[in-house]
Structures are given as structure tokens and as C-alpha cells.
Design a protein around this motif. Structure first.
Motif, short mmCIF file in Angstrom:
data_model
loop_
_atom_site.label_atom_id
_atom_site.label_comp_id
_atom_site.label_asym_id
_atom_site.label_seq_id
_atom_site.Cartn_x
_atom_site.Cartn_y
_atom_site.Cartn_z
N SER C 23 0.87 -1.16 0.00
CA SER C 23 0.00 0.00 0.00
C SER C 23 0.92 1.22 0.00
N HIS C 24 0.79 2.05 -1.04
CA HIS C 24 1.72 3.17 -1.20
C HIS C 24 1.10 4.50 -0.84
N ARG C 25 1.90 5.31 -0.19
CA ARG C 25 1.58 6.72 0.01
C ARG C 25 2.74 7.45 -0.64
N LEU C 26 2.80 7.39 -1.95
CA LEU C 26 4.00 7.83 -2.67
C LEU C 26 3.71 8.92 -3.69
N GLU C 61 -2.33 4.09 -3.04
CA GLU C 61 -2.43 3.20 -4.20
C GLU C 61 -1.95 1.81 -3.79
N GLY C 62 -2.73 0.81 -4.15
CA GLY C 62 -2.35 -0.57 -3.85
C GLY C 62 -1.57 -1.18 -4.99
N TRP C 63 -0.68 -2.10 -4.66
CA TRP C 63 0.09 -2.84 -5.67
C TRP C 63 0.20 -4.30 -5.24
N SER C 64 0.32 -5.19 -6.19
CA SER C 64 0.59 -6.58 -5.83
C SER C 64 1.54 -7.20 -6.83
N VAL C 65 2.33 -8.14 -6.33
CA VAL C 65 3.25 -8.89 -7.18
C VAL C 65 2.95 -10.37 -6.92
N LYS C 66 2.59 -11.08 -7.98
CA LYS C 66 2.17 -12.46 -7.80
C LYS C 66 3.34 -13.37 -7.39
N GLY C 67 4.48 -13.15 -7.99
CA GLY C 67 5.64 -13.96 -7.68
C GLY C 67 5.55 -15.34 -8.30
N GLU C 73 11.51 -4.05 -6.86
CA GLU C 73 12.01 -2.68 -6.90
C GLU C 73 10.83 -1.72 -7.06
N VAL C 74 10.73 -0.79 -6.11
CA VAL C 74 9.71 0.25 -6.21
C VAL C 74 10.42 1.52 -6.64
N ARG C 75 10.02 2.05 -7.81
CA ARG C 75 10.74 3.20 -8.35
C ARG C 75 9.80 4.40 -8.45
N VAL C 76 10.23 5.50 -7.87
CA VAL C 76 9.45 6.73 -7.93
C VAL C 76 10.29 7.76 -8.67
N LYS C 77 9.68 8.39 -9.66
CA LYS C 77 10.43 9.39 -10.42
C LYS C 77 9.46 10.51 -10.75
N GLY C 237 4.94 7.59 12.76
CA GLY C 237 5.75 7.18 11.62
C GLY C 237 5.20 5.97 10.88
N ALA C 238 4.74 4.99 11.65
CA ALA C 238 4.19 3.79 11.01
C ALA C 238 2.93 4.14 10.23
N GLY C 239 2.12 5.02 10.81
CA GLY C 239 0.86 5.40 10.16
C GLY C 239 1.06 6.20 8.89
N ALA C 240 2.20 6.87 8.78
CA ALA C 240 2.45 7.72 7.61
C ALA C 240 3.44 7.08 6.64
N ALA C 241 3.78 5.82 6.87
CA ALA C 241 4.82 5.17 6.07
C ALA C 241 4.50 5.25 4.58
N PRO C 242 5.48 5.67 3.76
CA PRO C 242 5.24 5.76 2.31
C PRO C 242 4.95 4.40 1.68
N ILE C 243 5.57 3.33 2.19
CA ILE C 243 5.31 2.00 1.66
C ILE C 243 5.02 1.06 2.82
N ARG C 244 3.91 0.37 2.72
CA ARG C 244 3.66 -0.72 3.66
C ARG C 244 3.46 -1.97 2.83
N GLY C 245 4.02 -3.08 3.28
CA GLY C 245 3.88 -4.27 2.46
C GLY C 245 4.00 -5.53 3.26
N VAL C 246 3.55 -6.61 2.64
CA VAL C 246 3.68 -7.91 3.27
C VAL C 246 3.80 -8.94 2.16
N ALA C 247 4.58 -10.01 2.46
CA ALA C 247 4.80 -11.05 1.46
C ALA C 247 4.42 -12.40 2.05
N ARG C 248 4.01 -13.31 1.17
CA ARG C 248 3.68 -14.66 1.61
C ARG C 248 4.93 -15.51 1.47
#
Lengths: 470, 316, 266
Positions: C23-26, C61-67, C73-77, C237-248
Motif C-alpha cells: 500500500s503506497h503513500r508515494l 495506491e495498492g500494488w501486488s506482485v504475484k511472484g 524494486e519500487v521506483r518513484v520518479k 511514523g508507522a501510520g504515515a509510512a510511504p510503503i507498507r507491504g507484506v509477502a507470503r
């Protein structure tokens, strides 16, 4: 004891709704009664309906006691209750829609801002988001007690995931199997439509982008949860999948469930887990029960969650005091159902009153449930009262107090025969595109003589609840 | 169907079959122990059996001496032994409870009754329960569950996953029992064909409730080749390897048809079946029975892996 | 000021993982203090999910990677035009009322020392009180990198008297809330003409009745100006984190972050 309203006997005469039951119970010999009781227990055991109590350990497969003596409402009595319940369910939902939007009721000074916005159950994460049809609480369980022929009080509201509806359905099923003659001679309104109504309620709040028939699931914390039976029962009755968090995943702004034929899209989630565990990315990061990313999908409109995250702010015991005000504010009506007078220990003057009258009051934790962390003044020892006094003084904000109500009684089968026992009532109001209420509910009964605590964790049992047709 | 539901059904069946295997091991062991001692005593034979169940080391740590009472505890009552009868039935019932609504009342009743009675047995004094009571009890309840499944369940995908669980577990356990007998049980090659050897073979058949069937089918003297043929290739042997493989492909084919899609699971099962159809008993003995069985066990486990990846894991 | 941002976050796993969800705050906050000219977020092998503005006005914005994958790599430009508004956040639409930011979280929970420090804040009106509190934090916690980590609380940072921008922000938030001023944690970027400092940055916002949200950056003893780009906010800080993620999967994750903020040629 004579001060309690007996729902069957009024001044020595049988009240009309119970007329048929008098003969029924008179003609039932003790042996037959014992036989039937054993039969009922075997039936419950067979279908697997059991109740495990949090934190008590012991046998997780324990049965909740079932009392065969039904509780009966006349059509006219129910008519008024129904209007009152639906009114309250509407007001609670209007309140939720408001506090997550402009907060007009707060701006109007009708409820303190801090009580709402600093409430543990208020979720910043969903502020500004309007769920489908503007509904937050889709199943409103309203706990009612009765003190006289026309006096009903709301004890508390349950806007999140009220449990117990499976007992309403199973109790009826078992009564019909064991005493078909009663159903032939009484005009009892059926409750069996509930699962169908629940299903259509859930379907009616599917996301706008849902193509065709919505795929509904029930989300359970898992088979170790005390209400797992109910979750699987409802899923079965509605014909929907019972899923755990691990069965779901998000991708591309949608939620999918893992099936043997690959991913299948999910549109509506009837969740039976708390907000805090729904999504580790949004709430508690250590939650293993939820679905990572679920809240992002929800807030971007890809899935509906029932009840809506954040709905708990309406059923907080401190917010409860303001529900009659909500009815007036949003609906412009006078409340049909009364609140129990409530003192908030957070307020200094009310705290003083509470501490001075502990022996006569019922004191509850604001966020507690299930009859834990509660003091019933008149039934407690001096030592218990003093111990509780210390707890209140230590954290007054955590407690509210109410007078000890003279809960009505209904005849119940006890070892010696039939005797009055105190009861309450939880009807289940469904809110979706329409507001529905099946004629019935869960009657809980305090089976211990003189006890006013009906919670199943504290020796309470259940009864079938009849609403007679006109 | 939810992948997890399929997984619960599959494991329900595997655990029921595993309970039965534990009971059969117990039966084999007790009969072998009735033999006059061989040179090494019967300690070796018990150890061999434990090895077949894959729990020899755990047993040694927990009990030390392999006397009958310890073995009984280990294979029947031990909650820490994941393959014991109580562990298996507890897990089978727990899997069933999770998918209660995918089962009929009859199946649930059979499963739940087994569990409740088992808890009763755990409370009773051990001395009041002979070994044959324990093994008979297990066989009876396993048959009741199996019967309820056959008689009352809808023949849908859930039925196929249950059956896959049964046949995979069964193929694995028959192969292991046979391997133990042939490779481990015999102290040395000089015993092959001896009176002791035959007694042990017969005991094995008896443990699989197949000793009469064997004599009807083959008659005459008991030889290793006949038994291997009977347990591996004979299409009529209920716990034989070939019927297990046939059932495996049957249920996987039904799934492929119902779902309209073939997965690597069908391919793996098909390949295994083709090999089983082509092989002869002479070919097996030439390869070496132990080598053949080792390969077979690995291939069955491979099919299980593919079933997991294709259906149960939900990560398609 | 026109600022060019390049922000690359690389997650590597010691064994393959599946179903990575983030979940991105980017995305820069939609407000008058800054205007996005160009902005793109990409995730290697990623599928873009739902996108929305949350109650505090942040773009999520949500993102997912199936794997399975072993690295992500998360790239912001992007390019942003910023304006100095003397720290005042202007033109942000939000639904969460200010009072809701008075609550307490573990990293901002007050202890005795924080209470004492908060009591030292003088100042007549709310604004000067807020400035006072920011100054007190800057004085009490020296900027020393490497002495604290993401899980350090305001109370701990104050006790050791050293920390980084996250600790300054937490401490200021704790003080403000103690003085009944709603406060929140802001994450974003900062352009620093010198070579030192952190390009990924964090500061605090304090609610001043009549003025709205005002930013305070105790780490730099100033209010955010045209050098700052605001991404989002939270209770801490945790609440405002630019990227939060979890992997299986049972893999161990290691993280590498590279951020560059430069002044763009006009």
C-alpha cells in the motif's frame, strides 16, 4: 419477586399470548418432559451447535442450555417493537454516515466531538468514504429488556457483528421437530426466511462495479473461534463460501478467493472478524487473520465489507446514551424504544452518584462485552463492590452505570418443574436497500434462580421466541 | 470449491487412512513378537516397523525400550506421534469440523463418534484394553467413516478430493509395509524362503486383512514373487499398489472433466499409471524390490505435490 | 522551486516469495504548496491495484506482485513545483476532523520527561506555543544518525537525547497533543543544497485554530518551505509510512533505499 413482570401470568390470570401453553405444560408429565429435554440435547449435539467461551478453557464442545418453554409475543406487542427497532437501526446508520462525512451532529453540538472522534472504534481510515447505499451496519442486533406490559428498554446496540442468530433459527427448528402440535394450534410467524433475507441484504450492497450476481462470502477468524459454528451454519444456509483470511488475496483492485479452479472474484464480504484484524497493511500489522491490501480495495470501491469498518463507533456504550438524540436529529421522530438511564463515570458529577450508589447499580465496561468486567450491585458482596469501586476510581472513563432493571420473567423448565426466570431479547435487524426484521429473535434466559445475567458465559440459556400472527 | 476446503477433505481422508495404517502396524508387530526369538531378539522387528511408520528415532528418544506396551502407547495413544491412531483421528475430525457443511450428517456423525469414543478410551485404564480391542476398534471406525462417505456423499469434486486422500495415503503405506518386510525385516538374506520368512509374509498379509484373499487368488506355497505380484500388480487387491494408482488417475480424470482443464497432477498420475501397466513382476525383482518401492513412494509423493500445487494451494 | 525526485526502494529476499502486497503513500499531496508536473510510481513485476484519496487527503495506491520473486524494486520518479507558504498547508481537502489527531499511539505515548518538557512550552497563542514546542524538541534531541531505529519511541529518543527526523517528529507530536493541540506525522522529501542530510524526510504538522495545519521541522529548526515535498501523514511514523507491504512466504527481507532530490534546471 412479585415486583417482576411475569410475561405469562398477570395478577393470577394467563396473558392471552400464552393461553395455549398453559394446557400444554399442564398436560406434560415430568417423565415426558425429561425425555424431550434429552431429545433436544441430542439434536443439538448431533447438528454440532456448541458454544465455546473465550478464556474459560474447558470443553470447547459444550452445549448452550436450551429451555423448551417458549417466549411469546402477541402481534400487537411485536408491531410496536418492530417499529422501534427499525427506527433505531435507521438512526444508527444515519449517525455513522454522518460522522464519517461532515459530522453535522457534532457541529450541531448534539454529541461531544471527542466522544466520537477520539473513540477507539472511530476509524480515520474510512473517513470520507461512503459505502454502497450509505449503509455501515447491515446487521443491527439490539438487546432489549422488558419491565412491564408496555415497557421495553434498549440495553445496548450491536452494530458490528452481533452473534447468536443461528440459535434463533436452530431453536425454532428443534421446537418444530419436537412439538409439532404446538405449531398446529398456535399461529406462530416463521423466522426461516432470515438467511434468505440476509443474503439479499448483502447482495443489495454489492459494489457499483460488480458485474451480475455478486459473489458473497463470510469471513471467519477460523475454526478455533467460539462462533465458528454460527459462521459455517450461516454460510451453509445462504449457500455462500465460508472463508478465512488466507483464502483471499487482492490483485488489480479486486479481491479473489483461492479455489480449486483458480481465483474467483469476491464482491461482498460478511466479515465476522474485528476491524483491527481485517488488513495488516491498514490496521494491526501482526494480524494473521486478515487479508493484506483489503482496505485499499474496499476504499477504492472494489469490494463491500459488512459491517463497514468503523461501524463500532455507533455501538460504543458511551455513545449509546446519545442514540435517542440521533433518532430526533436524523429522523425528526421521537424514539419509540427507550434507553436505560445511564450514568457516565467519565463525568465527575455522575461518577459521584455512581460511587455513592454502587450497591443498587449495574456497572459495565464501556468497551466490554459478554457480561465480563461487570458489576451487578444488588447481587454482589461488599468485598466485590469495594474491589470494583477501586477499578472505577482508577479509570472512570472506562465505565458506565445503569439502574438494576426489574427484568421480566418467562416460565422456564427447572428441576422442580416450571418457574419464572429472567429474560432479555436480541432481534436482528437487516439493513441494505431495505430494512428487514424477521418476527422473532434470540431470547436469552438466566437459568439460575434470581439471576439477572443472561450471558451464555455466565450460566444463561436460550429459548425459542414466538411472534403470533394477528 | 475453495482450495482450503478441498485441502481439508483431502487431509481428512489421509488421516483416516493413516489411523488405519497405525493399527495395522500394531497388529503386524504383535504377531511377529509371538514368534520364537530370532538371533537378535524381536527388538529388530519392532524397530523395523517403527521405521516403516517413519517414527523410529522419535520412539527411541521418547520410550527407549521397544517393548509391546511402549509400542502400543506410541502407535495408538501418543499425541506427540503425528502418525498415531489418536493423532490421526483427532486431525481427521478437526479437518472434518472445519468443512462440516461439505459433509453429510452421516459422515460427520461417524467421524465425531470415533473421536468421542476415542477420548473415552483415553480415559479408561490401559490394562482394560487389549491390543486386539484397540486395533479392531480402529478398523471398525475407519470402515464406518468410509462407508458413510460412500453411501451418502454427493459425487462432486469434494468426493474426488476425499478419495485422492485415501488412495495416496494407502499407496504410500502399502509400499512402505512391503518394503519394511522385504528390506528391513529379514535380518539377512539366508532367511529368504525359510520358515521364518514365510511366517512373516503371512503376518503381513494378515495385517492387511488379505491372507485369505491371497490363498484364493494364488494357492499353494507362499513365495516372495507371488506376494509382490499380489500387492503390487494384481488389479483385484483392495490395498494393492496398482488399484491405488488406477483410482488416483480415475479421480483426477473426473476433476479434469468437471473443471474442463488438465493440470500437471493428471500428467504425473498418468505417467505413473503407464509405468505400472508396463512393468512385470520379473522386471521388479530384477530392479530390486526395495529400489522399485523406493521409486514408487517418491513418485506417489510427487503426484501429491502436483495435486497440492494444482488444486489445494490456490496459487494457480 | 522545481524539484526532481528519484526514489528507489529495493526489497531482496533470501528465498522466493509470493503474493507481495503493498500500500503506497508515494504521490505528492494535492495542495497549493506543491504542484506535480510529472510523477510515476512503478513496481517490478507489479500489478496496480485500487487508488483513492483517504480521509486525510493522501493519495493511496495498492500494488501486488504475484511472484515467486526474489527481489522487488519500487521506483518513484517525478518533478514537482513547490512554493514557500511559511509552513502552512493550504488547499488540502480532508474528511478527518482535527480533533481526531489528539489520540495517542505507542511511539508518541507521553512519559514523565515528555510531560515535563511539554509544560515548559510558554507562548501566548497556539501558534507561538507550537513554535516553542518545536524549539524545545530541537534543543532536547540532537541530530545524530544511527542511534535510533524505526521502532524507537518519542520517550526513548528524548531519554537518550539523540535521534533523527523521525524521533524529532514523534517527540513534537507527543508534546503538542499533551498541550491539547492536534498533531500528526508527515512523510515526504527534502531538498538539501549541502551534501549531508536525508533526502527522505519526516516532520510534524500541528493544528492551529484559524490557520489550519502548520508544518514544523525540529530537525532543521524551521517550518517546511519550498525545499519540502509532502507525501502523506499519519498518527505516527508507522501510520504515515510511504510503503507498507507484506509477502507470503518465510523469507527474510532486506531493504535498500536510495533517494535523490535535486533542483531541476528551469
Amino acid at each position: 419477586m412479585s415486583t417482576y413482570f411475569n410475561e405469562m401470568m398477570d395478577r393470577g390470570a394467563v396473558r392471552p399470548p400464552y393461553a395455549q401453553l398453559q394446557g400444554w405444560v399442564d398436560q406434560m408429565p415430568a417423565e415426558l418432559r425429561n425425555l424431550k429435554q434429552a431429545e433436544a440435547e441430542a439434536l443439538f449435539r448431533r447438528i454440532g451447535i456448541t458454544f465455546a467461551v473465550y478464556g474459560e478453557g474447558g470443553d470447547p464442545d459444550r452445549l448452550i442450555p436450551f429451555d423448551m418453554f417458549p417466549r411469546v409475543f402477541a402481534a400487537q406487542e411485536w408491531f410496536r417493537l418492530e417499529r422501534g427497532i427499525k427506527q433505531r437501526a435507521r438512526a444508527l446508520n444515519a449517525f455513522l454516515a454522518d460522522v464519517y462525512d461532515r459530522g453535522e451532529i457534532v457541529r450541531a453540538g448534539r454529541i461531544p466531538a471527542r466522544l466520537v472522534y477520539l473513540n477507539e472504534a472511530y476509524e480515520k481510515a474510512v473517513a470520507g468514504f461512503r459505502p454502497p447505499k450509505g449503509v455501515y451496519s447491515h446487521i443491527v442486533g439490539i438487546d432489549l429488556v422488558r419491565t412491564g406490559p408496555d415497557e421495553f428498554y434498549v440495553l445496548e446496540d450491536n452494530c458490528r457483528t452481533p452473534s447468536g442468530v443461528s440459535y434463533m433459527l436452530e431453536n425454532r427448528e428443534i421446537m418444530m421437530r419436537m412439538f409439532p402440535e404446538l405449531f398446529a394450534s398456535n399461529r406462530i410467524q416463521p423466522v426461516e426466511a432470515y438467511p434468505e433475507l440476509l443474503r439479499s441484504t448483502l447482495a443489495s450492497v454489492a459494489p457499483a462495479n460488480c458485474p451480475g450476481e455478486p459473489n458473497i462470502v463470510i469471513l471467519t477468524p477460523g475454526h478455533f473461534n467460539s462462533a465458528y459454528y454460527e459462521h459455517s451454519f450461516l454460510a451453509d444456509m445462504m449457500g455462500v463460501e465460508l472463508v478465512e483470511g488466507q483464502d483471499l488475496f487482492v490483485e488489480g483492485g479486486q479481491v479473489y478467493m483461492r479455489t480449486t479452479q483458480g481465483p474467483k472474484r469476491v464482491d461482498v464480504i460478511y466479515r465476522r472478524i474485528d476491524d483491527a484484524f481485517l488488513d495488516p497493511l491498514c490496521f494491526r500489522p501482526d494480524s494473521m487473520l486478515g487479508v493484506p491490501g483489503l482496505m485499499d480495495v474496499y476504499r477504492s470501491g472494489g469490494v463491500s465489507i459488512c459491517s463497514a469498518p468503523g461501524a463500532g463507533v455507533a455501538d460504543d456504550k458511551a455513545v449509546y446514551t446519545y442514540v435517542p438524540e440521533m433518532v430526533r436529529f436524523y429522523l425528526g421522530e421521537e424514539p419509540i424504544l427507550q434507553n436505560v438511564p445511564t450514568w457516565q463515570c467519565a463525568k465527575a458529577d455522575e461518577l459521584t452518584h455512581v460511587l455513592e450508589n454502587l450497591g443498587d447499580l449495574v456497572v459495565k465496561e464501556v468497551h466490554g462485552s459478554g457480561g465480563y468486567g461487570m458489576l451487578v450491585g444488588p447481587k454482589s458482596t461488599k468485598a466485590e463492590i469495594e474491589a470494583f469501586r477501586a477499578k472505577i476510581i482508577d479509570a472512570p472513563d472506562n465505565y458506565i452505570a445503569q439502574p438494576t432493571l426489574a427484568l421480566s420473567t418467562v416460565p422456564s423448565f427447572v428441576e422442580q418443574g416450571v418457574a419464572p426466570r429472567h429474560v432479555d431479547l436480541r432481534p436482528y435487524c437487516l439493513v441494505g436497500e431495505r430494512i428487514e426484521l424477521v418476527p422473532g429473535g434470540l431470547t436469552r434466559v438466566a437459568l439460575r434462580e434470581g439471576s439477572l445475567v443472561v450471558n451464555s458465559s455466565q450460566g444463561g440459556g436460550v429459548k425459542d421466541t414466538w411472534v403470533l400472527a394477528e | 470449491m475453495l482450495s482450503r476446503t478441498a485441502e481439508n477433505l483431502y487431509w481428512l481422508a489421509r488421516y483416516m487412512e493413516r489411523a488405519e495404517t497405525a493399527a495395522r502396524l500394531l497388529d503386524v508387530g504383535s504377531r511377529i513378537a509371538m514368534l520364537p526369538n530370532s538371533e537378535q531378539g524381536y527388538r529388530n522387528e519392532w524397530e523395523a516397523l517403527l521405521r516403516a511408520g517413519g517414527s523410529a528415532d522419535a520412539f527411541a528418544r521418547r520410550y527407549g525400550d521397544p517393548v509391546q506396551r511402549n509400542i502400543e502407547s506410541h502407535l495408538f495413544f501418543d499425541h506427540e506421534n503425528p502418525s498415531s491412531v489418536v493423532s490421526s483421528i483427532t486431525r481427521a475430525r478437526e479437518n472434518g469440523r472445519i468443512v462440516r457443511t461439505a459433509l453429510t450428517t452421516q459422515v460427520w456423525d461417524a467421524l465425531n463418534t470415533a473421536f468421542q469414543e476415542m477420548r473415552e478410551m483415553e480415559r479408561r485404564p490401559r490394562s482394560a484394553q487389549s491390543l486386539s480391542v484397540l486395533t479392531d476398534w480402529t478398523m471398525r471406525h475407519s470402515a464406518l467413516v468410509r462407508g458413510a462417505i460412500d453411501a451418502t456423499l454427493l459425487r462432486n469434486d469434494g468426493w474426488d478430493f476425499l478419495n485422492l486422500g485415501y488412495v495416496l495415503e494407502r499407496a504410500d503405506s502399502t509400499a512402505r509395509l512391503l518394503d519394511v518386510k522385504y528390506y528391513v525385516l529379514l535380518p539377512n538374506l539366508s532367511f529368504v524362503g525359510s520358515g521364518l520368512d514365510n511366517y512373516q509374509w503371512r503376518t503381513l498379509l494378515r495385517a492387511m486383512s488379505l491372507h485369505r484373499a491371497f490363498h484364493w487368488a494364488y494357492g499353494g506355497e507362499v513365495t516372495a514373487a507371488k506376494i509382490a505380484d499380489f500387492l503390487i500388480l494384481n488389479p483385484q487387491t483392495p490395498r494393492g499398489l496398482r488399484p491405488c494408482v488406477q483410482a488416483m488417475t480415475h479421480h483426477l480424470d473426473r476433476l479434469a472433466q468437471a473443471y474442463g482443464a488438465v493440470t500437471p497432477a493428471q500428467e504425473a498420475a498418468q505417467a505413473l499409471r503407464d509405468r505400472m501397466e508396463a512393468v512385470t513382476i520379473q522386471g521388479i525383482l530384477d530392479e530390486g524390490l526395495h529400489e522399485f518401492l523406493t521409486r514408487f513412494i517418491r513418485e506417489v509423493s510427487g503426484v501429491g505435490q502436483k495435486i497440492h500445487e494444482s488444486y489445494l494451494g490456490g496459487d494457480l | 522551486m522545481r524539484l526532481a525526485v528519484e526514489h528507489v526502494t529495493t526489497y531482496t529476499y533470501d528465498r522466493p516469495v509470493r503474493r507481495v502486497v503493498q500500500s503506497h503513500r508515494l504521490t505528492p499531496t494535492a495542495c497549493q504548496n506543491q504542484r506535480v508536473i510529472d510523477w510515476a510510481v512503478t513496481v517490478s513485476d507489479g500489478v496496480r491495484g485500487g487508488s483513492f484519496r483517504d480521509g486525510a487527503g493522501d493519495r493511496i495506491e495498492g500494488w501486488s506482485v504475484k511472484g515467486p520473486v526474489e527481489a522487488i524494486e519500487v521506483r518513484v520518479k517525478g518533478l514537482v513545483e513547490t512554493q514557500d507558504m511559511a509552513g502552512v498547508l493550504k488547499g488540502l481537502r480532508e474528511s478527518v476532523p482535527a480533533v481526531a489527531w489528539l489520540g495517542e499511539t505507542a511511539p508518541t505515548a507521553p512519559d514523565g520527561a515528555l510531560r515535563d518538557l511539554a509544560a515548559q512550552g510558554a507562548g501566548g497563542d497556539a501558534l507561538s506555543l507550537a513554535h516553542d514546542l518545536a524549539g524545545l524538541v530541537a534543543g532536547a534531541i540532537a541530530w545524530v544518525p544511527g542511534r535510533t531505529d524505526a521502532s524507537t519511541s518519542a520517550a526513548e529518543a528524548l531519554a537518550q537525547g539523540e535521534g533523527v527526523c523521525q524521533d524529532h517528529a514523534h517527540a513534537l507530536i507527543a508534546l503538542a497533543r499533551l498541550r491539547d493541540l492536534p498533531a500528526r506525522y508527515v512523510s515526504g522529501y527534502m531538498f538539501d543544497a549541502g551534501e549531508a542530510g536525508e533526502a527522505a524526510h519526516a516532520w510534524a504538522e500541528i493544528w492551529i485554530e484559524g490557520l489550519g495545519w502548520v508544518g514544523f521541522d525540529p530537525a532543521n529548526r524551521c517550518c517546511p518551505d519550498a525545499r519540502y515535498i509532502r507525501l502523506g501523514c499519519g498518527m505516527d511514523g508507522a501510520g504515515a509510512a510511504p510503503i507498507r507491504g507484506v509477502a507470503r512466504g518465510l523469507a527474510t527481507e532486506s531493504l535498500q533505499i536510495a533517494v535523490a532530490v535535486a533542483q531541476a534546471q528551469q
